[in-house]
Structure formats: C-alpha cells, structure tokens
Design a protein around this motif. Structure first.
Motif, PDB file in Angstrom:
ATOM      1  N   TYR A 292      -9.484   8.398  32.637  1.00 13.72           N
ATOM      2  CA  TYR A 292     -10.853   9.070  32.446  1.00 13.72           C
ATOM      3  C   TYR A 292     -11.393   8.429  31.251  1.00 13.72           C
ATOM      4  CZ  TYR A 292     -13.993  12.861  31.783  1.00 13.72           C
ATOM      5  OH  TYR A 292     -15.283  13.580  32.005  1.00 13.72           O
ATOM      6  N   ASP A 293     -12.172   7.566  31.601  1.00 16.88           N
ATOM      7  CA  ASP A 293     -12.804   6.687  30.314  1.00 16.88           C
ATOM      8  C   ASP A 293     -14.436   6.945  30.441  1.00 16.88           C
ATOM      9  OD1 ASP A 293     -13.547   4.806  28.597  1.00 16.88           O
ATOM     10  OD2 ASP A 293     -12.762   3.184  29.705  1.00 16.88           O
ATOM     11  N   ARG A 294     -14.678   7.839  29.168  1.00 19.19           N
ATOM     12  CA  ARG A 294     -16.046   8.251  29.148  1.00 19.19           C
ATOM     13  C   ARG A 294     -16.544   7.961  27.868  1.00 19.19           C
ATOM     14  NH1 ARG A 294     -16.351  14.515  28.734  1.00 19.19           N
ATOM     15  NH2 ARG A 294     -14.899  14.001  26.866  1.00 19.19           N
ATOM     16  N   GLU A 295     -17.947   7.351  27.918  1.00 15.98           N
ATOM     17  CA  GLU A 295     -18.665   6.804  26.844  1.00 15.98           C
ATOM     18  C   GLU A 295     -20.120   7.248  26.949  1.00 15.98           C
ATOM     19  OE1 GLU A 295     -19.276   2.567  24.522  1.00 15.98           O
ATOM     20  OE2 GLU A 295     -18.889   2.665  26.544  1.00 15.98           O
ATOM     21  N   PHE A 296     -20.693   7.877  25.825  1.00 13.78           N
ATOM     22  CA  PHE A 296     -22.047   8.134  25.768  1.00 13.78           C
ATOM     23  C   PHE A 296     -22.655   7.949  24.340  1.00 13.78           C
ATOM     24  CE2 PHE A 296     -19.757  11.823  24.768  1.00 13.78           C
ATOM     25  CZ  PHE A 296     -20.632  12.598  23.886  1.00 13.78           C
ATOM     26  N   LEU A 297     -23.970   7.871  24.486  1.00  8.99           N
ATOM     27  CA  LEU A 297     -24.796   7.611  23.245  1.00  8.99           C
ATOM     28  C   LEU A 297     -25.816   8.588  23.255  1.00  8.99           C
ATOM     29  CD1 LEU A 297     -25.630   5.715  20.668  1.00  8.99           C
ATOM     30  CD2 LEU A 297     -26.863   4.297  22.380  1.00  8.99           C
ATOM     31  N   MET A 298     -26.248   9.179  22.148  1.00  7.01           N
ATOM     32  CA  MET A 298     -27.423  10.113  22.079  1.00  7.01           C
ATOM     33  C   MET A 298     -28.404   9.586  21.065  1.00  7.01           C
ATOM     34  SD  MET A 298     -26.009  13.942  23.527  1.00  7.01           S
ATOM     35  CE  MET A 298     -25.343  14.282  21.792  1.00  7.01           C
ATOM     36  N   LEU A 299     -29.464   9.352  21.119  1.00  7.25           N
ATOM     37  CA  LEU A 299     -30.427   9.064  20.120  1.00  7.25           C
ATOM     38  C   LEU A 299     -31.603   9.944  19.963  1.00  7.25           C
ATOM     39  CD1 LEU A 299     -30.864   5.280  20.976  1.00  7.25           C
ATOM     40  CD2 LEU A 299     -29.577   6.287  19.011  1.00  7.25           C
ATOM     41  N   GLY A 300     -31.886  10.614  18.869  1.00  8.18           N
ATOM     42  CA  GLY A 300     -32.899  11.595  18.961  1.00  8.18           C
ATOM     43  C   GLY A 300     -33.579  11.637  17.636  1.00  8.18           C
ATOM     44  N   TYR A 301     -34.694  12.478  17.831  1.00  6.72           N
ATOM     45  CA  TYR A 301     -35.581  12.799  16.562  1.00  6.72           C
ATOM     46  C   TYR A 301     -36.173  13.839  16.485  1.00  6.72           C
ATOM     47  CZ  TYR A 301     -39.665  11.684  19.295  1.00  6.72           C
ATOM     48  OH  TYR A 301     -40.757  11.806  20.492  1.00  6.72           O
ATOM     49  N   LYS A 302     -36.529  14.375  15.239  1.00  5.73           N
ATOM     50  CA  LYS A 302     -37.264  15.741  15.291  1.00  5.73           C
ATOM     51  C   LYS A 302     -38.501  15.498  14.050  1.00  5.73           C
ATOM     52  CE  LYS A 302     -32.924  17.986  15.060  1.00  5.73           C
ATOM     53  NZ  LYS A 302     -31.836  19.142  14.281  1.00  5.73           N
ATOM     54  N   VAL A 303     -39.552  16.223  14.464  1.00  2.97           N
ATOM     55  CA  VAL A 303     -40.681  16.262  13.578  1.00  2.97           C
ATOM     56  C   VAL A 303     -41.238  17.587  13.594  1.00  2.97           C
ATOM     57  CG1 VAL A 303     -43.196  15.313  13.199  1.00  2.97           C
ATOM     58  CG2 VAL A 303     -41.511  13.754  14.511  1.00  2.97           C
ATOM     59  N   GLN A 304     -41.203  18.226  12.120  1.00  2.00           N
ATOM     60  CA  GLN A 304     -41.558  19.338  11.809  1.00  2.00           C
ATOM     61  C   GLN A 304     -42.823  19.128  10.743  1.00  2.00           C
ATOM     62  OE1 GLN A 304     -39.066  22.558  10.529  1.00  2.00           O
ATOM     63  NE2 GLN A 304     -40.083  22.238   8.494  1.00  2.00           N
ATOM     64  N   HIS A 305     -43.981  19.842  11.112  1.00  2.00           N
ATOM     65  CA  HIS A 305     -45.195  19.687  10.369  1.00  2.00           C
ATOM     66  C   HIS A 305     -45.779  20.827  10.463  1.00  2.00           C
ATOM     67  CE1 HIS A 305     -48.748  17.860   8.702  1.00  2.00           C
ATOM     68  NE2 HIS A 305     -49.527  18.346   9.655  1.00  2.00           N
ATOM     69  N   GLN A 306     -46.207  21.128   9.068  1.00  2.00           N
ATOM     70  CA  GLN A 306     -46.747  22.476   8.872  1.00  2.00           C
ATOM     71  C   GLN A 306     -48.207  22.317   8.930  1.00  2.00           C
ATOM     72  OE1 GLN A 306     -44.907  25.183   8.103  1.00  2.00           O
ATOM     73  NE2 GLN A 306     -46.815  26.466   7.907  1.00  2.00           N
ATOM     74  N   LEU A 307     -48.907  22.762   9.976  1.00  2.00           N
ATOM     75  CA  LEU A 307     -50.359  22.676  10.270  1.00  2.00           C
ATOM     76  C   LEU A 307     -51.103  23.192   9.275  1.00  2.00           C
ATOM     77  CD1 LEU A 307     -50.252  22.878  13.994  1.00  2.00           C
ATOM     78  CD2 LEU A 307     -50.393  20.620  12.753  1.00  2.00           C
ATOM     79  N   SER A 308     -50.677  24.493   8.985  1.00  2.00           N
ATOM     80  CA  SER A 308     -51.624  25.213   8.164  1.00  2.00           C
ATOM     81  C   SER A 308     -50.768  26.394   7.634  1.00  2.00           C
ATOM     82  CB  SER A 308     -52.722  26.116   8.681  1.00  2.00           C
ATOM     83  OG  SER A 308     -52.336  26.940   9.604  1.00  2.00           O
ATOM     84  N   SER A 309     -50.927  27.185   6.852  1.00  2.00           N
ATOM     85  CA  SER A 309     -50.351  28.444   6.110  1.00  2.00           C
ATOM     86  C   SER A 309     -49.600  29.043   7.218  1.00  2.00           C
ATOM     87  CB  SER A 309     -51.023  29.106   5.008  1.00  2.00           C
ATOM     88  OG  SER A 309     -52.173  29.961   5.570  1.00  2.00           O
ATOM     89  N   ASN A 310     -50.280  29.205   8.221  1.00  2.00           N
ATOM     90  CA  ASN A 310     -49.576  30.141   9.367  1.00  2.00           C
ATOM     91  C   ASN A 310     -49.227  29.359  10.829  1.00  2.00           C
ATOM     92  OD1 ASN A 310     -52.768  31.604   8.505  1.00  2.00           O
ATOM     93  ND2 ASN A 310     -50.953  32.717   8.218  1.00  2.00           N
ATOM     94  N   TRP A 311     -49.459  28.249  10.598  1.00  2.95           N
ATOM     95  CA  TRP A 311     -49.013  27.346  12.164  1.00  2.95           C
ATOM     96  C   TRP A 311     -48.237  26.345  11.675  1.00  2.95           C
ATOM     97  CZ3 TRP A 311     -49.524  29.372  16.783  1.00  2.95           C
ATOM     98  CH2 TRP A 311     -50.526  30.561  16.906  1.00  2.95           C
TER      99      TRP A 311
END
Length: 712
Positions: free
Chosen positions: A290-309
C-alpha cells in the motif's frame, strides 16, 4: 484544571462573536482560559480564518441548534491520538475502527449509524474516489477536530446524513513557539516530529512548519507502517482588513499495514478447528503493498469589505496516487482452508475544491443577523486500474489456523480480469443562511441548491473478451435546514431543529446506477453551561431517516443493494464537570435504534457496524505540580455481524490511560521538556468487528507509548 467563566459573561449573550467563539465546547474537557484575554488568544490559535463547522460563522457551537462535538488540541495530545479515528473514539454517536485495529489506512467510522468516508480539512472536502484512495490527514497537523452531527448538506453538499468531521489545521502564530518530539511504543514505533511557528522578523508574515517521520510494526503478520509528513503554511497580513494564507500539505505512506480480513469462525464465532490470534494474517507478505502519496496546495483570502460585511475565499488543489497489492479470500469448504484471489489497484486523484463565503453582521431593531451567502465548487478526476486473478487455484489456499504467508510468486500471477475507470465528478452548490440572535432566542434557517455530475468511462478485459461502458449520472437537489434555541439566564438552552441531507450514490459492481439518497432529521435537545463555567452538558434526541439507502447484499459479500428506507433514532449525552481545580471528568453515552424499515428482503434488520449502545468516561487529575494523569474507559455495545442479522458481534469495554510529566520539576535545566506515557486497551481486551461471515477483524491490541517533547 478548575475552569471558570465570569458571571457577567454568562449573563450577557451580546458578547462579540470573537468572545463567544471561544467559550469552549460543552463536549470536551473544559477550556483553561480564565480571562477574556485568554479567550481571545485561544481563538487566535485557531487562526483568523477559522469558522465554526456547524454554521460557517464565528459564532460559538453553543449557539447552534444541533449537536456539535469539539475536540481541542489539548485533548488530542492528552489522549495521544495518532489518527482521526482515534481522535473521535470518545464521541457519542460515533463508532470507530470498523475494520479493526490492524487496518489503519482509512479514517473509517460511522456517525449515528451511517458510514462516513468523506472528511473535511479546514472546511474543504478531502477528495475520496470511492475506491481505495482516501488521503489521510495526520493529527500532527491538526489543531482541533469538530464533529457536526446529523445532516449537513445545507452547508457542505454531498454528505452522509449521520454527520461530518472537520479537522481544523494548525495555523501560523506571531508568537514564536517550537516543539520537537520523539516517540516510541510497544510496536517498535520510531517517530520524530517538529512543530515551529512565529513571525518572520518585523514583516507582516508569520509561518508554521509541521513535519513528521514515523515507522512502526503493523498489528497483523509481518506488516509495517511508514509515514512522512511536511506541512508548511504562511500568513500574510496585507493590511488591517486583508489576510492571505498559503498552505501546503505533503504526505507519503510507503507502507500502511494490512487490509485483509478473517473469517467469523475462529475469531468471533466458535470453530472446531481452533481460535485465531489477534495478529492473524490471511494475506501474503509477497503481495501486500500500500504505497500512497498526496500533495495538497491551498490558499485563503479574508477581506473585511466594510464594518458589516466580510469575504472569505478558500481553495485547495489535491494530487494523489496509490498502488495497492492485496488479497481476499472466498468461502471455505472445510472451515480451515480458504481459497484466495490476488488483486491490485493503481489509482490517481486530481481535485480542486473552492468555497467562497460572504458574511454579514447586521442589526435590525432588537435582532442581530449573522447572514451567510456562499458558493462552493468541487471537481475530481480519478483514474482507477483494477486487476484480479479471479480464477480458482490462481493463488494457493491458506490454512487460516496454520498460515503460510509466503506462498505467492508475484511474477507467476495471472490477472484474467482487468478493469479501467476514468472517473470525472463535479459538484456546484449555492447556499444561504441566516442566524438570528433576538433577545434570548437563537433562530437559524438555511437552504442550498446542488448540481452533481459523475461520468465513468469503463473498459473491461475478462478472459480475453474486451468490453466498454459509459455511465453519466446527473442529480439536482434542494436542501433545507431550520432550528430554534432559547437561552435561559441560568445557562440552560433547549433547542429543536430540522435538517436534510443529499448523497449522490455511485453504482453497483454490476454497473447499475443507484438513485441518490436523501435524508431528513428532527432533533431536540439542550445545551447547558453553568454560570461558574465548571459544568457543561449536551443532550440530543434525534430521529433520522435515509431514503434509497445502500446496504450489504445478503447474497454477495462484495456488493451493495439499495433499500427503500433506513431509520436511525437515538439519544446522545455529553457531560463535562470540573470536580476541583485539579480534577475534571468527561462522560458520554449514546443509544441508537437503527432499522431498515422498507426493503423486500431486509426490512426489520439492523445494518452492520452499528452498536445499540456506546459509553465512555475520561478522568483527568493533576497529581502535583508538573504531573497529571488521565484514565479513560470506552464501552461499545453488541452489533450485528452480517446483513441478515444471523449472528452478533459481542460488546466490549477497554481502558486507556495517560501520564504527563514536566521534567523541569526534576531539574530547571530541563525547562520545556515534557515526558508522556500512554496506553490504549490497557488490559489487552480482545475485541472484534464484522461485515459478514467472511470478513471480520480484531480490534486494537494493547499499545504502550512513550513520548518526550522539547518546547523552546
């Protein structure tokens, strides 16, 4: 440790979402924070992009009218969990190790009776191709585990109705912290791990680097397990309103124990031939890969659009491959010598998962609205090659009571059956949710629309005769969710909720397309947190039905059939109580009455792997400065051994324990060094699980582990 929350905090439910999010789960050992500053720091450890699994908002699980279990990092380390399945062992309604203790290559468990292969990592689905390739996330990279009970399709789409598990990744911190650990155990474990985080000079960058190397003996035969993990991540604070996170997870598993099973006779059931041992192996050492290999590449972007959103956009790309060589046995004529077939699978996955969330924090009169609008998209391409010897006598039979596990010549195997699959899966979901805090009410409503498509181009070569087929499955679904909770001033919060699930099914092993399964659940319960913060209680009563469900075919061990309906109803209880500043206890109980209610052949039967009762207890005590000890007990009730319910798997109770010691108590020069000792199944209780008469497994043998950690 005795835990305390100020009376004014408990009385004022208008706390900011940041403060509410860290009041701590009622279903894990209570948090150690005693001040609001400590609470804010706890949230920071989870990361600025963290969202509660049950609502995809920053509101706390206590404000969700549905059962949620949170297992924090302290608890994971205290119990020294080395897999996701081990991490959720003490969760009511969850039954783990469905294929025993020797099979560790899958995170396999059921929730409220429904099996779950689909897990989540940082809110995004970990791809699974429904064959054998399931990327596993190692606990070294996990900060917290959240178990969301019942249907969750309104937020996450294609999910079994019992619930889901979301693993929260460790995130970069600006405060420097470094840890190196070395571990060993009674299975010849050799493990080294590194966890390092901190700000990069005076820049707006912070990093996290997690790495692990592990080798150990498997439980069965001469098998081995081997794993290597590297998981760096980087936070970039572009401005006060914008944060970008880049993350990578790489894992290689050159060996992962065994996947073969044992017959019921000789293990669970009596056999005149004798009794099998818990390390019995029905496969062959020359054909066990059982020979398993995996790669995960990710990103997150958080932006405050206004005081409410605010906007949160997350994405992850996964590339995975697997080569498996394995064996399975068929029915024996004498109960001792079992015919076997050899097979191999060569599998790949390429996947994208994207989720974009627009969150609003709005006040209209006396009501605060936490509004969520989102769209997510998943696509997976998977190539699967399957070769099977099939013909009788192609592989030597095995004497299961006196096995010779070195009979196979790999070069002499003749694969007369060859199957090739080119699988494409896409799913797009659009969802909306509003969570309202009005006076002492919490009201929740949500809806989601999904489009799902699966294409499978299959090429088969059997005994020299080729054939091709093409399957195209397309489904559309609209799911709803609603709930209400009332928060009394004394900390008691009763609730009621309704939720729906959507689960596109694949096809049977004869190429017949199944209908999609749909589920619905009514749940009522209460959540309680004492004003002093020393007692937490969760109580949930539920009735869950799944239409067009898949169950084991009683006439074919390796096939599924579709039933009309399965009903699961039950009770779950979780109690946490700080007895003193030095002692706290966590108790759980689960009861499930599960039955196939509509099927011409199986009506009235209970599916396999579903114990009627489960219970657990975990007691943690600070013996003295720098020394604490924990003792746990897990009870798993009797379950059915096959689809026809003609035999049962006995219940069992196993005990676990852990001891942690701060070595600086011995010598101040050892400041930052900690020694941990733990034992699972302390008294080496023999346990079992079964799928049918041909496929049973022994549970975990006793394992004693020692770990030393250096913090600096």
């Amino acid at each position: 440790m005795y835990t305390h929350f100020a009376h004014t905090e408990m009385m004022n439910w208008r706390l900011s979402p940041l403060a509410l999010a860290v009041i701590g789960s009622l279903v894990t050992p209570l948090a150690n924070a005693e001040t609001e500053n400590d609470q804010i720091e706890t949230l920071h450890i989870l990361g600025d992009t963290y969202r509660n699994t049950a609502t995809k908002t920053v509101l706390a699980p206590e404000e969700t009218p549905q059962a949620v279990t949170v297992i924090n990092r302290e608890t994971l380390e205290q119990r020294q969990a080395s897999s996701l399945s081990e991490a959720v062992r003490y969760t009511p309604g969850v039954n783990t190790e469905l294929r025993g203790g020797a099979v560790t290559r899958l995170d396999l468990f059921n929730i409220r009776g429904f099996i779950n292969y689909q897990n989540f990592y940082d809110g995004l689905a970990v791809p699974y191709n429904t064959w054998n390739l399931q990327p596993q996330i190692d606990p070294i990279a996990i900060e917290q585990v959240e178990v969301f009970k019942g249907p969750t399709s309104v937020l996450y789409g294609n999910i079994p109705p019992g619930g889901m598990v979301n693993m929260i990744a460790k995130s970069p911190q600006r405060d420097k912290a470094h840890r190196v650990t070395v571990s060993t155990d009674t299975d010849a474990l050799r493990e080294v791990s590194v966890d390092s985080t901190g700000a990069i000079s005076e820049t707006p960058l912070a990093y996290r680097m997690v790495a692990l190397a592990r080798q150990k003996d498997g439980q069965a035969g001469d098998s081995e397990e081997e794993r290597y993990v590297v998981a760096p991540s980087l936070d970039w604070r572009i401005s006060q309103d914008t944060l970008v996170n880049f993350n990578l997870y790489y894992q290689a598993d050159p060996a992962a124990g065994i996947y073969t099973s044992l017959p019921a006779k000789g293990s669970v059931l009596h056999s005149d031939q004798g009794r099998l041992s818990s390390d019995s192996f029905s496969g062959d050492n020359n054909w066990n890969t059982y020979d398993r290999e995996f790669l995960m590449l990710g990103y997150k972007v958080q932006h405050q659009l206004s005081s409410n959103w605010s906007l949160l956009h997350t994405a992850r790309y996964t590339d995975a491959d697997l080569l498996q060589k394995n064996m399975y046995h068929t029915k024996s004529s004498d109960g001792r010598h079992y015919p076997r077939n050899a097979y191999l699978t060569d599998e790949t996955i390429e996947s994208w998962v994207v989720d974009t969330q627009l969150s609003g924090d709005l006040s209209w009169g006396a009501a605060d609205h936490y509004t969520l609008l989102g769209v997510d998209y998943q696509t997976m391409s998977s190539d699967v090659g399957y070769d099977d010897t099939l013909a009788a006598g192609s592989v030597p039979d095995i004497d299961i009571f006196n096995p010779n596990n070195n009979q196979v010549d790999p070069h002499a195997l003749n694969f007369i059956y060859q199957d090739r699959h080119d699988i494409e899966v896409t799913q797009t979901g659009v969802y909306a949710q509003d969570q309202i805090l009005w006076n002492q009410w919490v009201l929740l409503a949500g809806a989601r629309y999904d489009e799902y498509e699966l294409k499978d181009d299959q090429q088969t070569l059997y005994a020299g005769s080729p054939s091709t087929s093409e399957k195209n499955i397309r489904h559309y679904n609209l799911a709803f969710r609603a709930g209400a909770m009332y928060q009394f001033d004394n900390g008691i919060s009763p609730y009621i909720s309704y939720s729906e699930s959507f689960e596109p099914t694949d096809m049977d092993n004869r190429g017949n397309v199944f209908k999609p399964s749909q589920g619905e659940q009514w749940e009522a319960g209460l959540k309680y947190l004492s004003l002093a913060g020393t007692t937490g209680l969760n109580l949930a009563l539920f009735e869950l039905t799944k239409q067009d469900a898949l169950v084991n075919d009683p006439n074919d061990s390796y096939a599924k059939i579709q039933t009309g309906e399965i009903r699961s109803r039950g009770v779950e209880v979780e109690l946490n109580h700080a007895l003193s500043r030095d002692t706290d206890v966590a108790l759980t109980y689960g009861y499930i009455d599960m039955e196939i209610t509509d099927d011409p052949n199986l009506a009235g039967k209970t599916p396999v792997w579903v114990p009627e009762q489960t219970a657990s207890a975990w007691v943690h005590h600070q013996l003295m400065a720098g020394l604490d000890v924990s003792v746990g007990a897990r009870y798993v009730g009797e379950s059915q051994g096959n689809a026809n319910n003609t035999f049962t798997v006995p219940d069992y109770t196993v005990f676990d324990t852990a001891l942690n010691y701060d070595l600086s108590q011995v010598d101040t020069s050892l400041s930052g060094a900690k020694l941990s000792l733990s034992a699972t199944n302390l008294f080496d209780k023999t346990t079992y699980s079964c799928y049918d008469e041909l496929n049973c497994w022994y549970g975990d043998e006793r394992n004693i582990k020692a770990k030393i950690a250096f913090d600096f």
